[in-house]
Design an enzyme around this catalytic site. Structure first.
Site, PDB file in Angstrom:
ATOM      1  N   ASN A  24      -7.722   1.361   3.267  1.00 39.38           N
ATOM      2  CA  ASN A  24      -6.603   1.607   4.553  1.00 39.38           C
ATOM      3  C   ASN A  24      -6.969   1.913   5.570  1.00 39.38           C
ATOM      4  O   ASN A  24      -6.859   0.890   6.385  1.00 39.38           O
ATOM      5  CB  ASN A  24      -5.660   2.425   4.216  1.00 39.38           C
ATOM      6  CG  ASN A  24      -4.947   2.524   2.922  1.00 39.38           C
ATOM      7  OD1 ASN A  24      -4.364   1.528   3.568  1.00 39.38           O
ATOM      8  ND2 ASN A  24      -3.892   4.156   2.655  1.00 39.38           N
ATOM      9  N   HIS A  67       0.803  -1.011   0.025  1.00 36.99           N
ATOM     10  CA  HIS A  67       0.017   0.030   0.100  1.00 36.99           C
ATOM     11  C   HIS A  67       1.058   1.387   0.107  1.00 36.99           C
ATOM     12  O   HIS A  67       0.200   2.605  -0.137  1.00 36.99           O
ATOM     13  CB  HIS A  67      -1.163   0.092   0.349  1.00 36.99           C
ATOM     14  CG  HIS A  67      -2.630  -1.160   1.344  1.00 36.99           C
ATOM     15  ND1 HIS A  67      -3.528  -0.564   1.208  1.00 36.99           N
ATOM     16  CD2 HIS A  67      -2.312  -1.559   0.063  1.00 36.99           C
ATOM     17  CE1 HIS A  67      -4.077  -1.142   0.895  1.00 36.99           C
ATOM     18  NE2 HIS A  67      -3.148  -2.573   0.524  1.00 36.99           N
ATOM     19  N   HIS A 118      -1.464 -12.868  -0.434  1.00 36.50           N
ATOM     20  CA  HIS A 118      -3.454 -13.718   0.476  1.00 36.50           C
ATOM     21  C   HIS A 118      -3.451 -14.628   0.922  1.00 36.50           C
ATOM     22  O   HIS A 118      -4.375 -15.520   1.337  1.00 36.50           O
ATOM     23  CB  HIS A 118      -4.457 -13.062  -0.330  1.00 36.50           C
ATOM     24  CG  HIS A 118      -4.758 -12.057  -0.528  1.00 36.50           C
ATOM     25  ND1 HIS A 118      -5.850 -11.092  -1.819  1.00 36.50           N
ATOM     26  CD2 HIS A 118      -4.357 -10.584  -0.123  1.00 36.50           C
ATOM     27  CE1 HIS A 118      -6.181 -10.127  -1.135  1.00 36.50           C
ATOM     28  NE2 HIS A 118      -4.757  -9.905  -0.905  1.00 36.50           N
TER      29      HIS A 118
HETATM   30  C1  HEM Z   1      -4.947  -8.349  -6.207  1.00 34.28           C
HETATM   31  C2  HEM Z   1      -5.351  -7.017  -5.586  1.00 34.28           C
HETATM   32  C3  HEM Z   1      -5.777  -7.482  -4.181  1.00 34.28           C
HETATM   33  C4  HEM Z   1      -6.682  -6.535  -3.288  1.00 34.28           C
HETATM   34  C5  HEM Z   1      -8.028  -6.376  -4.384  1.00 34.28           C
HETATM   35  C6  HEM Z   1      -6.405  -7.181  -2.007  1.00 34.28           C
HETATM   36  C7  HEM Z   1      -7.430  -6.697  -1.289  1.00 34.28           C
HETATM   37  C8  HEM Z   1      -7.228  -6.904   0.083  1.00 34.28           C
HETATM   38  C9  HEM Z   1      -8.145  -6.448   1.410  1.00 34.28           C
HETATM   39  C10 HEM Z   1     -10.263  -6.001   0.553  1.00 34.28           C
HETATM   40  C11 HEM Z   1      -7.543  -7.352   2.095  1.00 34.28           C
HETATM   41  C12 HEM Z   1      -8.482  -7.143   3.522  1.00 34.28           C
HETATM   42  C13 HEM Z   1      -8.668  -6.379   4.425  1.00 34.28           C
HETATM   43  C14 HEM Z   1      -9.771  -6.156   5.731  1.00 34.28           C
HETATM   44  O1  HEM Z   1     -10.439  -6.148   5.454  1.00 34.28           O
HETATM   45  O2  HEM Z   1      -9.619  -5.166   6.306  1.00 34.28           O
HETATM   46  C15 HEM Z   1      -6.413  -7.436   2.296  1.00 34.28           C
HETATM   47  C16 HEM Z   1      -5.816  -8.311   3.066  1.00 34.28           C
HETATM   48  C17 HEM Z   1      -4.279  -7.831   2.755  1.00 34.28           C
HETATM   49  N1  HEM Z   1      -3.543  -8.422   1.923  1.00 34.28           N
HETATM   50 FE1  HEM Z   1      -4.113  -7.393  -0.115  1.00 34.28          FE
HETATM   51  N2  HEM Z   1      -5.121  -6.795  -2.411  1.00 34.28           N
HETATM   52  C18 HEM Z   1      -4.904  -7.217  -2.863  1.00 34.28           C
HETATM   53  C19 HEM Z   1      -2.684  -7.444  -3.355  1.00 34.28           C
HETATM   54  C20 HEM Z   1      -2.278  -7.630  -2.382  1.00 34.28           C
HETATM   55  C21 HEM Z   1      -0.772  -7.827  -2.224  1.00 34.28           C
HETATM   56  C22 HEM Z   1      -0.431  -7.324  -3.614  1.00 34.28           C
HETATM   57  C23 HEM Z   1      -0.441  -7.980  -1.666  1.00 34.28           C
HETATM   58  C24 HEM Z   1       1.528  -8.094  -1.062  1.00 34.28           C
HETATM   59  C25 HEM Z   1       2.066  -7.765  -2.131  1.00 34.28           C
HETATM   60  C26 HEM Z   1      -0.991  -8.071  -0.577  1.00 34.28           C
HETATM   61  C27 HEM Z   1      -1.343  -8.738   0.596  1.00 34.28           C
HETATM   62  C28 HEM Z   1      -1.896  -8.403   1.436  1.00 34.28           C
HETATM   63  C29 HEM Z   1      -1.946  -9.389   2.793  1.00 34.28           C
HETATM   64  C30 HEM Z   1      -1.000  -9.365   3.671  1.00 34.28           C
HETATM   65  C31 HEM Z   1      -3.448  -8.324   3.474  1.00 34.28           C
HETATM   66  C32 HEM Z   1      -3.789  -9.580   5.236  1.00 34.28           C
HETATM   67  C33 HEM Z   1      -3.545  -8.104   6.016  1.00 34.28           C
HETATM   68  C34 HEM Z   1      -3.721  -8.226   7.831  1.00 34.28           C
HETATM   69  O3  HEM Z   1      -4.050  -9.190   8.451  1.00 34.28           O
HETATM   70  O4  HEM Z   1      -3.152  -7.128   8.506  1.00 34.28           O
HETATM   71  N3  HEM Z   1      -2.533  -7.552  -1.263  1.00 34.28           N
HETATM   72  N4  HEM Z   1      -5.874  -7.345   0.758  1.00 34.28           N
END
Ligand code: HEM
Ligand SMILES: *[C@@H]1O[C@H](CO)[C@@H](O)[C@H](O)[C@H]1NC(C)=O
Ligand SMILES: *[C@@H]1O[C@H](CO)[C@@H](O)[C@H](O)[C@H]1NC(C)=O
Ligand SMILES: *[C@@H]1O[C@H](CO)[C@@H](O)[C@H](O)[C@H]1NC(C)=O
Ligand SMILES: *[C@@H]1O[C@H](CO)[C@@H](O)[C@H](O)[C@H]1NC(C)=O
Length: 331
Positions: free
Chosen positions: A97, A69, A196
């Site tokens: 965020n 982010h 994810h």
């Molecule tokens: C492909 C498009 C992506 C979308 C639409 C997306 C969207 C999201 C969403 C909606 C969440 C949950 C947030 C919440 O409910 O509070 C999330 C969590 C997460 N995302 Fe993504 N994401 C994407 C790509 C990525 C990428 C490229 C990375 C890292 C290289 C990433 C790493 C993470 C991680 C590790 C979590 C868990 C965070 C936690 O447990 O605190 N995401 N993402």
């Protein structure tokens, strides 16, 4: 004749210029950047990350996401770490965020330890890059050499965060185009989404998938619905693991999940759409999902390379920006 040769030298000039700009980051970022100025940096950061993750593994996921982010919003410049200030509204409260990004206390702890030994030397942007790598390694994922030498921004942009970060309701076409904007191929986008395999999401981000999507496993949907009611506003912050199988481990089970129609986010499941006869965006990512599902080493190798590439996004170098003393505020 004269004008065409004039034209082509202009073109040549532009190409030279473009090459110079294009390689600027490669010239300035280096894995040895702090070798002399802060030789213990990498081991100090790793110790801090390891001790935090031993206490609470999820923070590793949160730290990896912070780096993503940061980089997708005006480059890897530590802008996501800035609190709102009199001069700008920060990124922490942007839609993707707000109530969601976490791990800032870990960045503060690392920065504090680093400042103690190497005051005014190491940027918050670089700390984010190292911490993301160390988190992935701690949780069993691949390693990569982190290029360093980024400087910190003196501003943040909530508008840019709202505009540039993908949404969990994105379809495949949109996902491809968002990542393409930052120079990533579809294959790299699919690999990066494998992040994810760790971490959690809030009900508000997957409710639509549970109640509207057809490409979802019935048993999985029922189970998730029990903690994520259909009524908007009820249970919005209830958490579910992004990876139903190995929540904590960084592995390739994300791809197995979506192969089995158990992707948690709508955007996750968009990468594998055999159920829809591959109608997404005219480009089938199904084969990539199957490849990463069958070969963890293939996933790890593409993921690591794409993370290095992410770290190259528009760094501030030279005399741009600053080395923040406190990651939350400009100096
Ligand atoms: C492909 C498009 C992506 C979308 C639409 C997306 C969207 C999201 C969403 C909606 C969440 C949950 C947030 C919440 O409910 O509070 C999330 C969590 C997460 N995302 Fe993504 N994401 C994407 C790509 C990525 C990428 C490229 C990375 C890292 C290289 C990433 C790493 C993470 C991680 C590790 C979590 C868990 C965070 C936690 O447990 O605190 N995401 N993402
Ligand atoms: C300098 O950086 C290289 C590459 O990361 C590393 O292998 C080497 O051990 C470093 N040297 C010192 C003194 O830290
Ligand atoms: C706001 O910007 C002005 C002018 O650049 C600067 O002097 C001041 O320190 C900034 N204030 C904050 C809270 O960042
Ligand atoms: C997918 O294609 C098959 C055969 O080509 C067809 O029978 C089926 O109805 C299609 N399914 C959808 C959801 O379009
Ligand atoms: C994806 O979403 C965009 C924007 O909402 C829409 O215009 C487009 O038709 C969608 N593409 C597909 C294949 O559903």
């Amino acid at each position: 004749m004269a004008s065409s040769s004039f034209g082509s030298s202009i073109v040549a000039l532009f190409i030279t210029f473009a090459v110079l700009i294009g390689s600027a980051s490669a010239v300035h970022l280096s894995i040895r950047y702090y070798n002399n100025s802060c030789p213990k940096l990498l081991s100090m950061v790793k110790d801090k990350v390891d001790s935090q993750l031993e206490k609470k593994e999820r923070i590793g996921a949160s730290l990896l996401r912070l780096f993503f982010h940061d980089c997708f919003v005006n480059g890897c410049d530590g802008s996501i770490l800035l609190d709102d200030s009199a001069n700008f509204t920060g990124e922490k409260n942007a839609i993707p965020n707000r109530n969601s990004v976490r791990g800032f206390h870990v960045i503060d702890a690392v920065k504090y330890a680093v400042e103690d030994v190497c005051p005014g030397i190491v940027s918050c942007a670089d700390i984010l890059a190292i911490v993301a790598r160390d988190s992935v390694v701690f949780l069993g994922g691949p390693s990569w050499r982190v290029k360093l030498g980024r400087r910190d921004s003196r501003a943040a942009s909530q508008a840019a965060a709202n505009e540039n970060l993908p949404s969990p309701t994105s379809n495949l076409t949109e996902l491809i185009s968002i990542f393409r904007k930052f120079g990533f191929t579809t294959r790299e986008m699919v690999a990066l989404s494998g992040a994810h395999t760790i971490g959690k999401a809030r009900c508000t981000n997957f409710r639509g998938r549970l109640y509207n999507d057809l490409d979802i496993d019935d048993v999985f949907a029922k189970e998730r619905r029990s903690k994520c009611p259909e009524l908007q506003g009820s249970g919005d912050d209830n958490l579910a693991p992004l990876d139903i199988q190995t929540t904590i481990a960084f592995d390739n089970s994300y791809y197995i999940n979506i192969f089995m129609k158990m992707g948690l986010l709508h955007s996750d499941q968009q990468l594998f759409q055999l159920q829809n006869n591959g109608t997404g965006g005219g480009v089938s990512t199904d084969s990539m999902v199957v490849e990463y599902m069958k070969s963890q080493s293939s996933f790890f190798s593409y993921f690591a390379k794409a993370m290095v590439k992410m770290g190259d996004l528009y760094p501030l170098t030279g005399s741009s920006g600053e080395i923040r003393k406190n990651c939350r505020v400009i100096n």
